[in-house]
Design an enzyme around this catalytic site. Structure first.
Site, PDB file in Angstrom:
ATOM      1  N   GLY A 255       0.837  -1.207   0.000  1.00  0.00           N
ATOM      2  CA  GLY A 255       0.000   0.000   0.000  1.00  0.00           C
ATOM      3  C   GLY A 255       0.868   1.252   0.000  1.00  0.00           C
TER       4      GLY A 255
ATOM      5  NE  ARG B 209      -2.203  -4.461  -0.951  1.00  0.00           N
ATOM      6  CZ  ARG B 209      -1.698  -3.801   0.082  1.00  0.00           C
ATOM      7  NH1 ARG B 209      -0.555  -4.205   0.603  1.00  0.00           N
ATOM      8  NH2 ARG B 209      -2.305  -2.755   0.586  1.00  0.00           N
TER       9      ARG B 209
ATOM     10  CG  ASP C 161       3.999  -7.225   7.165  1.00  0.00           C
ATOM     11  OD1 ASP C 161       3.420  -6.642   6.229  1.00  0.00           O
ATOM     12  OD2 ASP C 161       3.396  -7.925   7.998  1.00  0.00           O
TER      13      ASP C 161
ATOM     14  CB  THR D 101       2.856   0.222   5.875  1.00  0.00           C
ATOM     15  OG1 THR D 101       1.499  -0.049   6.292  1.00  0.00           O
ATOM     16  CG2 THR D 101       3.771  -0.129   7.029  1.00  0.00           C
TER      17      THR D 101
ATOM     18  CG  ASP E 157      -1.758  -0.973   8.173  1.00  0.00           C
ATOM     19  OD1 ASP E 157      -2.495   0.003   7.934  1.00  0.00           O
ATOM     20  OD2 ASP E 157      -1.965  -2.112   7.714  1.00  0.00           O
TER      21      ASP E 157
ATOM     22  CG  ASP F 142       1.672  -3.443  10.115  1.00  0.00           C
ATOM     23  OD1 ASP F 142       2.481  -2.733   9.479  1.00  0.00           O
ATOM     24  OD2 ASP F 142       0.905  -4.241   9.556  1.00  0.00           O
TER      25      ASP F 142
ATOM     26  NE  ARG G 186     -28.292  10.460  13.412  1.00  0.00           N
ATOM     27  CZ  ARG G 186     -28.542  11.033  12.252  1.00  0.00           C
ATOM     28  NH1 ARG G 186     -27.577  11.618  11.581  1.00  0.00           N
ATOM     29  NH2 ARG G 186     -29.748  11.021  11.748  1.00  0.00           N
TER      30      ARG G 186
ATOM     31  NE  ARG H 176      -4.357  -6.451   4.505  1.00  0.00           N
ATOM     32  CZ  ARG H 176      -3.561  -6.220   3.483  1.00  0.00           C
ATOM     33  NH1 ARG H 176      -2.294  -6.479   3.575  1.00  0.00           N
ATOM     34  NH2 ARG H 176      -4.022  -5.708   2.364  1.00  0.00           N
TER      35      ARG H 176
ATOM     36  CG  HIS I 135      -8.350   2.977  -0.095  1.00  0.00           C
ATOM     37  ND1 HIS I 135      -9.418   2.139   0.077  1.00  0.00           N
ATOM     38  CD2 HIS I 135      -7.275   2.187  -0.336  1.00  0.00           C
ATOM     39  CE1 HIS I 135      -9.025   0.880  -0.076  1.00  0.00           C
ATOM     40  NE2 HIS I 135      -7.718   0.884  -0.329  1.00  0.00           N
TER      41      HIS I 135
HETATM   42  O1  F6P Z   1      -1.287  -0.246   3.250  1.00  0.00           O
HETATM   43  C1  F6P Z   1      -1.919  -0.734   4.366  1.00  0.00           C
HETATM   44  C2  F6P Z   1      -3.406  -0.771   4.099  1.00  0.00           C
HETATM   45  O2  F6P Z   1      -3.892   0.521   3.832  1.00  0.00           O
HETATM   46  C3  F6P Z   1      -4.195  -1.403   5.239  1.00  0.00           C
HETATM   47  O3  F6P Z   1      -4.481  -0.480   6.256  1.00  0.00           O
HETATM   48  C4  F6P Z   1      -5.406  -1.923   4.507  1.00  0.00           C
HETATM   49  O4  F6P Z   1      -5.942  -3.022   5.176  1.00  0.00           O
HETATM   50  C5  F6P Z   1      -4.863  -2.326   3.169  1.00  0.00           C
HETATM   51  O5  F6P Z   1      -3.682  -1.581   2.971  1.00  0.00           O
HETATM   52  C6  F6P Z   1      -5.798  -2.073   2.014  1.00  0.00           C
HETATM   53  O6  F6P Z   1      -5.179  -2.535   0.870  1.00  0.00           O
HETATM   54  P1  F6P Z   1      -5.761  -2.299  -0.589  1.00  0.00           P
HETATM   55  O7  F6P Z   1      -5.615  -0.849  -0.898  1.00  0.00           O
HETATM   56  O8  F6P Z   1      -4.898  -3.153  -1.449  1.00  0.00           O
HETATM   57  O9  F6P Z   1      -7.182  -2.728  -0.552  1.00  0.00           O
END
Ligand code: F6P
Length: 324
Positions: free
Chosen positions: A16, A77, A108, A131, A133, A135, A168, A177, A255
């Protein structure tokens, strides 16, 4: 003057995209140029490596993109690189273009790819964690995380305005992810009533306790990480089981969090890590990722980096405190 045997470096972004990748690319180009090293950028991550799809890098052109989100090298990817056949083709590309070192910016999965590639290719690889994330083991911060959190916060603040106007419950799903970092940071800093992350088993119990006492006369904000085992829909239906009168909405930020100009922090991190990647190569390092801890850059082997990431104890304690 570069006296090292490295003359031509290949660089690519993978997985990503994340804000700050372009700043890192600029820094790589600049530092390489000063050290008399040629740089080529592979397009679309490992796909470009397999197909030999590459462009020359010039630092004076790249400085114009330091402030831009996304990645000018594009990203992907790659399923083909998971196969030995794909990696063999990538090796041929490197040989054909006389590339004697590689720098990869990604998550990763990217570093797992490099580890597998190192079994058939012995040129040095350096990684930069990119990334949203956050992570990745071996660094306190990944490139893009700070920008993504800022985007999440900006949007959640807006959602709170309307939530408060209507009394609300809002469930806001943020990215991550397998990681709750974006949820923790954006939830705590927007005063969320509950934060749900994949790494915690207690967060849902805290949420249910709060919902039992909820009187429908104020806003109630739940920030849930997309990686959480329950997910926004199930959380919503559990809340409604307890209190069928709630006025509830779900918003997914998706996104939006990945795009936008990088924060000052991510621009600077990209520049520092990009330069460190070139310096590491000049020092003869290989198969390591540049990370940052205590504001100091350091290197961690790919083998360590691909291990399961952990949320640190201090953050867990904050979640407990604010979850009650
Ligand atoms: O790059 C990390 C991420 O944005 C995660 O937070 C998310 O789960 C995933 O990529 C979404 O990937 P894609 O854009 O390929 O659907």
């Amino acid at each position: 003057m570069n006296t090292n045997k490295i003359k031509h470096i290949g660089v690519f972004t993978s997985g990503g995209d994340s804000p700050g990748m372009n700043a890192a690319l600029y820094a790589i180009a600049k530092s390489a140029e000063v050290n008399d090293i040629k740089v080529s950028g592979f397009l679309k991550g490992y796909e470009g490596l397999i197909d030999g799809d590459l462009i020359p890098f010039k630092s004076h052109e790249l400085k114009k993109i330091t402030q831009k989100g996304g990645t000018i090298l594009k990203t992907a990817r790659s399923k083909r690189f998971l196969e030995l056949e794909g990696r063999k083709k990538a090796l041929q590309t490197l040989k054909a273009n006389k590339i004697d070192a590689l720098i990869a910016i990604g998550g990763d999965g990217t570093f797992r790819g490099l580890l597998a590639f190192s079994e058939i290719c012995d040129i040095p690889f350096i990684g930069i964690p990119g990334t949203i994330d956050n992570d990745i083991s071996g660094t306190d911060y990944t490139l893009g995380f700070d920008s993504a959190v800022n985007t999440a916060i900006e949007n959640i603040d807006k959602i709170k305005d309307t939530a408060e106007s209507h009394n609300r419950i809002f469930i806001v799903e943020v990215m991550g992810r397998d990681s709750g970092y974006i949820a923790i940071h954006s939830g705590l800093t927007t005063g969320a009533d509950a934060i749900l992350i994949p790494e915690s088993g207690k967060d849902f119990i805290y949420l249910l306790n709060k919902v039992k006492n909820y009187n429908n006369e104020e806003a109630f904000l739940v920030v849930v990480s997309e990686g959480d085992e329950l997910g926004a829909e199930l959380v919503a239906s559990k809340i409604k089981e307890i209190n069928s009168d709630v006025d509830l909405r779900i918003t997914r930020l998706v996104h939006v969090q990945r795009g936008g100009n990088p924060s000052a922090f991510d621009r600077m991190l990209g520049i520092r890590m990009g330069v460190a990647a070139i310096e590491s190569l000049l020092q003869g390092k290989k198969n390591v990722m540049v990370g940052i801890s205590h504001n100091q850059l350091h290197l961690t082997s790919f083998k360590e980096v691909v291990k399961q990431h952990q949320v640190n104890n201090e953050l867990y304690e904050l979640l407990e405190l604010f979850g009650k």
